[in-house]
Structures are given as structure tokens and as C-alpha cells.
Design an enzyme around this catalytic site. Structure first.
Site, PDB file in Angstrom:
ATOM      1  NE  ARG A   1       0.188   1.543   3.445  1.00 26.69           N
ATOM      2  CZ  ARG A   1       1.194   2.273   3.569  1.00 26.69           C
ATOM      3  NH1 ARG A   1       2.384   1.951   3.783  1.00 26.69           N
ATOM      4  NH2 ARG A   1       0.912   3.447   3.682  1.00 26.69           N
ATOM      5  N   GLY A   2       0.236   2.361  -0.174  1.00 32.08           N
ATOM      6  CA  GLY A   2       1.138   3.675  -0.284  1.00 32.08           C
ATOM      7  C   GLY A   2       1.048   4.075  -1.802  1.00 32.08           C
ATOM      8  CB  ALA A   3       0.063   6.950  -3.823  1.00 29.48           C
TER       9      ALA A   3
ATOM     10  NE  ARG B   1      -6.470   0.939  -1.718  1.00 27.46           N
ATOM     11  CZ  ARG B   1      -5.412   1.286  -0.602  1.00 27.46           C
ATOM     12  NH1 ARG B   1      -4.213   0.963  -0.381  1.00 27.46           N
ATOM     13  NH2 ARG B   1      -6.191   1.990   0.384  1.00 27.46           N
TER      14      ARG B   1
ATOM     15  CD  GLN C   1      -2.608   2.748   6.912  1.00 25.16           C
ATOM     16  OE1 GLN C   1      -3.330   3.193   8.154  1.00 25.16           O
ATOM     17  NE2 GLN C   1      -3.474   2.689   5.924  1.00 25.16           N
TER      18      GLN C   1
ATOM     19  CG  ASP D   1      -3.019   7.968  -1.488  1.00 23.96           C
ATOM     20  OD1 ASP D   1      -2.882   8.374  -0.085  1.00 23.96           O
ATOM     21  OD2 ASP D   1      -2.942   6.880  -1.725  1.00 23.96           O
TER      22      ASP D   1
ATOM     23  CG  ASN E   1      -2.214  11.586   2.672  1.00 19.36           C
ATOM     24  OD1 ASN E   1      -1.494  10.873   1.985  1.00 19.36           O
ATOM     25  ND2 ASN E   1      -1.831  11.720   3.933  1.00 19.36           N
ATOM     26  CE  LYS E   2      -5.057   5.631   4.624  1.00 20.52           C
ATOM     27  NZ  LYS E   2      -5.809   4.940   3.962  1.00 20.52           N
TER      28      LYS E   2
HETATM   29  O1  MRU Z   1      -4.272   3.437   2.408  1.00 19.34           O
HETATM   30  P1  MRU Z   1      -3.127   3.599   2.158  1.00 19.34           P
HETATM   31  O2  MRU Z   1      -2.274   2.894   3.438  1.00 19.34           O
HETATM   32  O3  MRU Z   1      -2.476   2.960   0.785  1.00 19.34           O
HETATM   33  O4  MRU Z   1      -2.878   4.925   2.237  1.00 19.34           O
HETATM   34  C1  MRU Z   1      -1.589   5.599   2.165  1.00 19.34           C
HETATM   35  C2  MRU Z   1      -1.488   7.131   2.234  1.00 19.34           C
HETATM   36  O5  MRU Z   1      -2.628   7.762   2.197  1.00 19.34           O
HETATM   37  C3  MRU Z   1      -0.113   7.797   2.015  1.00 19.34           C
HETATM   38  O6  MRU Z   1      -0.078   8.760   2.828  1.00 19.34           O
HETATM   39  C4  MRU Z   1       0.072   8.048   0.524  1.00 19.34           C
HETATM   40  O7  MRU Z   1      -0.159   6.976  -0.281  1.00 19.34           O
HETATM   41  C5  MRU Z   1       1.354   8.686   0.246  1.00 19.34           C
HETATM   42  S1  MRU Z   1       2.701   7.313   0.458  1.00 19.34           S
HETATM   43  C6  MRU Z   1       4.100   7.937  -0.040  1.00 19.34           C
END
Ligand code: MRU
Length: 354
Positions: free
Chosen positions: A58-60, A101, A204, A245, A255-256
């Protein structure tokens, strides 16, 4: 893992969540951290789609890199199936991958870049596609190193910082975006304290950011998301530093979930708010934050913790995985191409060369 993706000589750059090895994708299974550091080997595109949906990765940026390698696996399989029509057979695979996603635009960006690259290929597409996926991976790490320098330069020596979610090596090709800035600023002795929101509901911050910081030997202090206003009121942090994201053309940033709350709270307390993301996260085709699709995840992520039910049977949960922080609450967007202070449509267009 090729040398270009290996942990580098840059301080605090030892973790890699996505690797290509023996014609397979090797992922740290992020559902199992921090108790277990286990790897999952991905051999097919449908397996990669499942790993992205279920948050093994996970993470963009990490999702985008995994997707690029998944295209290599799928193209190899389709070429073996039908060497004349592999490109056509690949199309539904690409569509399925891009939909895994919805919010992180890096996923679609990587799939599109790989699709465009297939156009000029003749013969076995695998070696050339693998080289392209590897370039996406290398470029992401290089972008993170650059953003680390640029972001750290904005932080005054002696500052405390708060971060949300996990934006580190686990969320990217390596080093991280917001957490890359934290790494660089800590190495430069600018930061005196790193605070991490636990980031309900998937944790996270508690599970992943804290794990990375402990692994690297960077002191970290966790807090419940709801404690951040008091943290700011007490003057313990001068910057909130987050990833993204998707950044819309006007600078609005998805973002999250909880990032928006952190931004409002920061503005109220005179704390600066920094978004750190490579330009692969900028989506100039999306006018503003209202047009960014927000992923809704299963209720069970909110109704349970650590596998145990925490709410009574019969209670329901609302679980948007992301929110949008309006550009006016952002002091700086840091990308590998440079820093945009007080972002707006004009400044974003200049950054992106439009
Ligand atoms: O749901 P996730 O864990 O994939 O969400 C991740 C985030 O929101 C991060 O802040 C974002 O992807 C940036 S990661 C460099």
C-alpha cells in the site's frame, strides 16, 4: 533487486518493500507488520491485484511500482499464450489492475506508462517492459532522495514534526516521501522530535511508520490521532508533514483519512503543513479535490482492532480511506521538480510544465 533499487549509502535508507527477483515480485506483507516481517511472492497479475486490494502492499508510489512489475508478468503470460495478439489480450489485465484501488493516481499513471511503452515493442516484450518497470522504480527512489533534501531545507533546526499514515520506504520504491523528508531532516540534525499519528483504522502510523523508525534507529513518539490538537497547542511541532495519493490541478490533496483534520488543526495553531509527493501523484486531469474518487473500505476495519470486535454487534461503520485537504491549508507541496509554496492552479501548472 537490482543495484539501482538496493539500500543506498544515504543515511536511513535500508528498507525496500517491493523487489523484483527471479521473475517474481517480492513484497513485504504489510498486513503482518510489525510482529512478523514476512514476504509474499507474486507470480501473476491477478495475484498483484489481490495484494494491492488487500493492502499487502500500500502507499501510492509502492502500488504504482508493483503494478508496473505486474504488467511485466502479465505481458509475459499473454505473449506465451499468443505471440501475435498479446497486446490485445493484455488490455483487460491492464483495466483490472488500474481499478484495484481508486484514489492513488500513481496506480493508473504506472499502468498508462507501461501501456504506452508496449506500443513500440516487437518480439518478446518482457525484457523491455522489465527495464521500463525498473526505471519507474529507480526514478521513484531518486525522487524521494531529492524531495528529502528539498523538504528538509524548509525545516528550521530544532523543530518537532508530526506525520500521518505511513509514507516511508514501505509506501514507496524506497526512502519515502514525507518520511523521506523526516529521514533527511533527522540526518541533518534539524528535527528534535518525530511524532506519528497512529492512523486509525488500519494503523499505518502505529504499525508501519513506527516500525520503520525503530528499524532505522530514529526516535519516534506515537499518539492517538485525536491527541494532535493538544500536541500542537503545546508547541511541540512546527510542521505537519504528509504524503499524497492524488494532488488535483489546483493543489487540493487526497491523502489518508485524518489528513484534512490535521491540516485544519495545524492552521488553527500556526503550525506549517507540508505535502510531499512525486509528480507521478499530480493529476492535472482532475480539476480539484471534489473530483477525486474516495475509496470506501470495509466496515470491519473500523468495527474491529487486531482481529477482535470492538463495537457491539449491530453497530455499523463509515470507513472512507482518504479525505481531501484544500490547497489553501497547504503551506508547501514538495516534489522532485521543486517546491510549490501556497499552491494554486497557476503554480501547479507551472510546476507541471503546462
Ligand atoms: O491506504 P494506504 O495505506 O495505501 O494510504 C496511504 C497514504 O495515504 C499515504 O499517505 C500516501 O499513499 C502517500 S505514500 C508515499
Amino acid at each position: 533487486m537490482t543495484e539501482a533499487h538496493s539500500p543506498s549509502a544515504i543515511p536511513y535508507d535500508r528498507i525496500r518493500a517491493v523487489e523484483w527477483t527471479d521473475y517474481r515480485i517480492r513484497l513485504i506483507d504489510q498486513r503482518r507488520l510489525p510482529e512478523h516481517t514476512e514476504h509474499l511472492m507474486i507470480q501473476t497479475l491477478p495475484e498483484a491485484v489481490r495484494a494491492i486490494r488487500e493492502m499487502v502492499v500500500r502507499g501510492a508510489p509502492a502500488i504504482g511500482i508493483t503494478a508496473a512489475y505486474a504488467v511485466v508478468l502479465a505481458a509475459g503470460a499473454r505473449y506465451a499464450e499468443n505471440a501475435a495478439h498479446w497486446r490485445k489480450l493484455l488490455e483487460p489485465d491492464l483495466a483490472m489492475l488500474a481499478e484495484a484501488r481508486p484514489t492513488a493516481v500513481n496506480l493508473r499513471w504506472a499502468v498508462e506508462r507501461m501501456r504506452t511503452f508496449t506500443a513500440g515493442l516487437t518480439g518478446d516484450p518482457v525484457p523491455a517492459l522489465l527495464a521500463e518497470a525498473s526505471r519507474i522504480h529507480t526514478e521513484d527512489i531518486a525522487a524521494n532522495h531529492r524531495m528529502g533534501e528539498l523538504g528538509a531545507a524548509l525545516i528550521e533546526t530544532g523543530s518537532g514534526v508530526l506525520t500521518h499514515c505511513n509514507t516511508g520506504a514501505l509506501a514507496t520504491g524506497g526512502y519515502g516521501t514525507a518520511l523521506g523528508v523526516v529521514r533527511a531532516a533527522y540526518a541533518a540534525r534539524r528535527i528534535t522530535a518525530v511524532y506519528a499519528d497512529e492512523t486509525r483504522p488500519w494503523l499505518q502510523g502505529a504499525r508501519l511508520t513506527a516500525w520503520e523508525m525503530v528499524e532505522e534507529g530514529i526516535p519516534v513518539t506515537l499518539l492517538a490521532d485525536s491527541a494532535s490538537a493538544l500536541l500542537m497547542k503545546q508547541g511541540r511541532v512546527q510542521w505537519v508533514i504528509v504524503g499524497a495519493d492524488r494532488i488535483a490541478a489546483n493543489g487540493d490533496t487526497a491523502n489518508k483519512i485524518g489528513t484534512y483534520t490535521a491540516a485544519i488543526t495545524a492552521r488553527h495553531h500556526g503550525v506549517k503543513f507540508m505535502v510531499v509527493a512525486p509528480t507521478s501523484t499530480v493529476d492535472m486531469a482532475t480539476r480539484d479535490g471534489a473530483h477525486i474518487p474516495i475509496e470506501q473500505r470495509t466496515e470491519s476495519e473500523v468495527l474491529t482492532a487486531g482481529g477482535s470486535r470492538i463495537a457491539p454487534e449491530g453497530a455499523h461503520a463509515w470507513n472512507p480511506a482518504f479525505d481531501v485537504t484544500p490547497a489553501e491549508l497547504i503551506d508547501a507541496i514538495v516534489t522532485e521538480r521543486g517546491v510549490v509554496l501556497k499552491p494554486d492552479s497557476t503554480k501547479m501548472a507551472i510546476l507541471m510544465g503546462g
